[in-house]
Structure formats: structure tokens, C-alpha cells
Design a protein around this motif. Structure first.
Motif, mmCIF file in Angstrom:
data_model
loop_
_atom_site.group_PDB
_atom_site.id
_atom_site.type_symbol
_atom_site.label_atom_id
_atom_site.label_comp_id
_atom_site.label_asym_id
_atom_site.label_seq_id
_atom_site.Cartn_x
_atom_site.Cartn_y
_atom_site.Cartn_z
ATOM 1 N N ASP A 125 0.769 -1.104 0.134
ATOM 2 C CA ASP A 125 -0.220 -0.073 0.046
ATOM 3 C C ASP A 125 0.889 1.258 -0.092
ATOM 4 O O ASP A 125 0.349 2.385 -0.508
ATOM 5 C CB ASP A 125 -0.988 0.025 1.222
ATOM 6 N N GLN A 126 1.751 1.461 0.652
ATOM 7 C CA GLN A 126 2.831 2.505 0.670
ATOM 8 C C GLN A 126 3.445 2.498 -0.608
ATOM 9 O O GLN A 126 3.642 3.727 -1.031
ATOM 10 C CB GLN A 126 4.037 2.186 1.543
ATOM 11 N N ALA A 127 3.828 1.478 -1.163
ATOM 12 C CA ALA A 127 4.509 1.325 -2.606
ATOM 13 C C ALA A 127 3.454 2.211 -3.823
ATOM 14 O O ALA A 127 3.895 2.737 -4.561
ATOM 15 C CB ALA A 127 4.676 0.244 -3.116
ATOM 16 N N LYS A 128 2.240 1.638 -3.898
ATOM 17 C CA LYS A 128 1.222 2.537 -4.446
ATOM 18 C C LYS A 128 1.239 3.946 -4.165
ATOM 19 O O LYS A 128 1.071 4.597 -5.347
ATOM 20 C CB LYS A 128 -0.131 1.910 -4.420
ATOM 21 N N ARG A 129 1.385 4.342 -2.899
ATOM 22 C CA ARG A 129 1.115 5.818 -2.724
ATOM 23 C C ARG A 129 2.513 6.351 -2.949
ATOM 24 O O ARG A 129 2.414 7.630 -3.773
ATOM 25 C CB ARG A 129 1.098 6.049 -1.189
ATOM 26 N N VAL A 130 3.753 5.723 -3.216
ATOM 27 C CA VAL A 130 4.885 6.367 -3.597
ATOM 28 C C VAL A 130 4.802 6.432 -5.096
ATOM 29 O O VAL A 130 5.105 7.593 -5.757
ATOM 30 C CB VAL A 130 5.982 5.626 -3.412
ATOM 31 N N ILE A 131 4.228 5.575 -5.868
ATOM 32 C CA ILE A 131 4.037 5.681 -7.223
ATOM 33 C C ILE A 131 3.092 6.765 -7.602
ATOM 34 O O ILE A 131 3.418 7.558 -8.649
ATOM 35 C CB ILE A 131 3.717 4.454 -7.892
ATOM 36 N N ASP A 132 2.015 7.030 -7.017
ATOM 37 C CA ASP A 132 1.117 7.978 -7.236
ATOM 38 C C ASP A 132 1.805 9.389 -6.957
ATOM 39 O O ASP A 132 1.759 10.286 -7.697
ATOM 40 C CB ASP A 132 -0.169 7.807 -6.451
ATOM 41 N N PHE A 133 2.477 9.498 -6.060
ATOM 42 C CA PHE A 133 3.147 10.976 -5.547
ATOM 43 C C PHE A 133 4.110 11.049 -6.435
ATOM 44 O O PHE A 133 4.335 12.032 -7.075
ATOM 45 C CB PHE A 133 3.817 10.726 -4.287
ATOM 46 N N LEU A 134 5.162 10.249 -6.955
ATOM 47 C CA LEU A 134 5.822 10.203 -8.127
ATOM 48 C C LEU A 134 5.484 10.703 -9.531
ATOM 49 O O LEU A 134 5.821 11.516 -10.310
ATOM 50 C CB LEU A 134 6.940 9.072 -8.289
ATOM 51 N N SER A 135 4.331 9.933 -9.742
ATOM 52 C CA SER A 135 3.833 10.208 -10.749
ATOM 53 C C SER A 135 3.187 11.455 -11.093
ATOM 54 O O SER A 135 3.275 12.308 -12.051
ATOM 55 C CB SER A 135 2.367 9.332 -11.157
ATOM 56 N N GLY A 136 2.543 12.137 -10.051
ATOM 57 C CA GLY A 136 2.175 13.320 -10.104
ATOM 58 C C GLY A 136 3.202 14.353 -10.269
ATOM 59 O O GLY A 136 3.458 15.351 -11.021
ATOM 60 N N THR A 137 4.564 14.034 -9.465
ATOM 61 C CA THR A 137 5.623 14.872 -9.800
ATOM 62 C C THR A 137 6.326 14.890 -10.917
ATOM 63 O O THR A 137 6.357 15.827 -11.712
ATOM 64 C CB THR A 137 6.816 14.355 -8.504
ATOM 65 N N VAL A 138 6.331 13.738 -11.709
ATOM 66 C CA VAL A 138 6.831 13.684 -12.974
ATOM 67 C C VAL A 138 5.852 14.399 -14.091
ATOM 68 O O VAL A 138 6.401 15.060 -14.924
ATOM 69 C CB VAL A 138 6.991 12.149 -13.191
ATOM 70 N N TYR A 139 4.691 14.164 -13.843
ATOM 71 C CA TYR A 139 3.796 14.919 -14.699
ATOM 72 C C TYR A 139 4.091 16.644 -14.562
ATOM 73 O O TYR A 139 3.884 17.155 -15.680
ATOM 74 C CB TYR A 139 2.262 14.662 -14.433
ATOM 75 N N ALA A 140 4.096 16.984 -13.391
ATOM 76 C CA ALA A 140 4.142 18.572 -13.020
ATOM 77 C C ALA A 140 5.504 19.026 -13.700
ATOM 78 O O ALA A 140 5.492 20.189 -14.147
ATOM 79 C CB ALA A 140 4.285 18.655 -11.611
ATOM 80 N N ILE A 141 6.580 18.226 -13.791
ATOM 81 C CA ILE A 141 7.779 18.656 -14.271
ATOM 82 C C ILE A 141 7.957 18.179 -15.640
ATOM 83 O O ILE A 141 9.180 18.619 -16.550
ATOM 84 C CB ILE A 141 9.167 18.216 -13.423
ATOM 85 N N GLY A 142 6.980 17.682 -16.526
ATOM 86 C CA GLY A 142 6.937 17.494 -17.884
ATOM 87 C C GLY A 142 7.917 16.110 -18.116
ATOM 88 O O GLY A 142 8.345 16.115 -19.320
ATOM 89 N N GLY A 143 8.179 15.202 -17.051
ATOM 90 C CA GLY A 143 9.079 14.094 -17.242
ATOM 91 C C GLY A 143 8.323 12.992 -17.630
ATOM 92 O O GLY A 143 7.159 12.874 -18.304
ATOM 93 N N GLU A 144 8.991 11.746 -17.342
ATOM 94 C CA GLU A 144 8.289 10.495 -17.596
ATOM 95 C C GLU A 144 8.686 9.450 -16.503
ATOM 96 O O GLU A 144 9.559 9.577 -15.918
ATOM 97 C CB GLU A 144 9.131 9.786 -18.968
ATOM 98 N N ILE A 145 7.902 8.387 -16.388
ATOM 99 C CA ILE A 145 7.956 7.193 -15.486
ATOM 100 C C ILE A 145 7.834 6.049 -16.485
ATOM 101 O O ILE A 145 6.731 5.974 -17.112
ATOM 102 C CB ILE A 145 7.070 7.549 -14.434
ATOM 103 N N GLN A 146 8.830 5.122 -16.036
ATOM 104 C CA GLN A 146 8.675 3.995 -16.779
ATOM 105 C C GLN A 146 8.995 2.603 -15.963
ATOM 106 O O GLN A 146 9.790 2.862 -15.043
ATOM 107 C CB GLN A 146 9.623 3.513 -17.715
ATOM 108 N N GLN A 147 8.263 1.614 -16.044
ATOM 109 C CA GLN A 147 8.520 0.201 -15.165
ATOM 110 C C GLN A 147 9.637 -0.192 -15.662
ATOM 111 O O GLN A 147 9.662 -0.592 -16.864
ATOM 112 C CB GLN A 147 7.223 -0.578 -14.825
#
Length: 144
Positions: free
Chosen positions: A88-110
């Protein structure tokens, strides 16, 4: 004979040469007034050097997600290993980082099982990693 003509005669300047000198001087004055036009092709090497760093992170609690986001804001790529954090903490981290990456115009990949790559806009990622997951492995991954 006027002073101007005496001056030209003294320096042996024709009317055309005199106009050429005046045009050259006005061009120099315009370049000094507008320095941005002459610096269009200048690239800062500091931004190139900063973009070459990759950070490895293995958070154990959600609170460490902010440190990862700070690295992304500083234009550094981050590989995040979420294997040592609760599901559950991992999901929250991914959600937080997804928002951060979106805000800075970056990318997230598995990249792998519970491993992601977060990149800012100055880092280009080419290619992809395909995963062949068996149906019995889906329950063990913790991502579904």
C-alpha cells in the motif's frame, strides 16, 4: 572647401567609404544595445553536466518519496526500487512520483518487478523493456 570635405580629403575617403564607415558604426551600436540577438546559439554547459547524474533510491516508507521528488526537481533521473516497502505504501509512492513527473514534464517507466525509472524533461529514454509475466506470477508481484 568645408571642414567635412577637408577631413575627407586629408584621410582620402570617398563618399562611399564614408557611408560604409557610418553603417559599420551603427551596426556595432545596435549589437551592443541588443546583446541577446548575438547570443542565440550559446548553450550552457552546466545544464548538460547536471543532467548526466542518475540517482538510485530504495524507499522504505512513504515519507522518502519527497526526497525522490526533490531529485527530480533538480533535473536528475531516479531509479526507484520498491521491493522493500509495503504494497500500500508502494502504491502511494508511485502515485506521488507520477504527479511529480507530470508536473515537471518528465516520464515514468517500469523497468522490472517493483522497479521504476523516473526522468525529468531533460533526460530522454529510448526503447522499452518488455516483461513476460506468467499468470501465476501476477499474484506474487503485488502490482495487480
Amino acid at each position: 572647401m568645408g571642414i567635412k570635405s577637408k577631413f575627407k580629403a586629408f584621410f582620402l575617403l570617398d563618399e562611399e567609404d564614408y557611408q560604409l564607415v557610418e553603417e559599420t558604426e551603427t551596426d556595432d551600436v545596435e549589437k551592443e544595445k541588443n546583446p541577446k540577438s548575438s547570443k542565440k546559439n550559446i548553450v550552457s554547459l552546466q545544464s548538460v553536466q547536471k543532467s548526466s547524474k542518475v540517482i538510485l533510491s530504495e524507499p522504505r516508507v512513504f515519507a522518502e518519496a519527497q526526497e525522490i521528488a526533490d531529485q527530480l526537481k533538480n533535473r536528475r533521473a531516479v531509479i526507484v526500487n520498491l521491493q522493500r516497502i509495503q504494497h500500500d505504501q508502494a502504491k502511494r509512492v508511485i502515485d506521488f512520483l507520477s504527479g511529480t513527473v507530470y508536473a515537471i514534464g518528465g516520464e515514468i517507466q517500469q523497468l522490472g518487478q517493483k522497479i521504476v525509472l523516473c526522468t525529468p524533461d531533460n533526460v530522454e529514454v529510448d526503447g522499452s523493456i518488455t516483461q513476460f509475466i506468467k499468470e501465476d506470477d501476477i499474484d506474487n508481484t503485488g502490482w495487480s
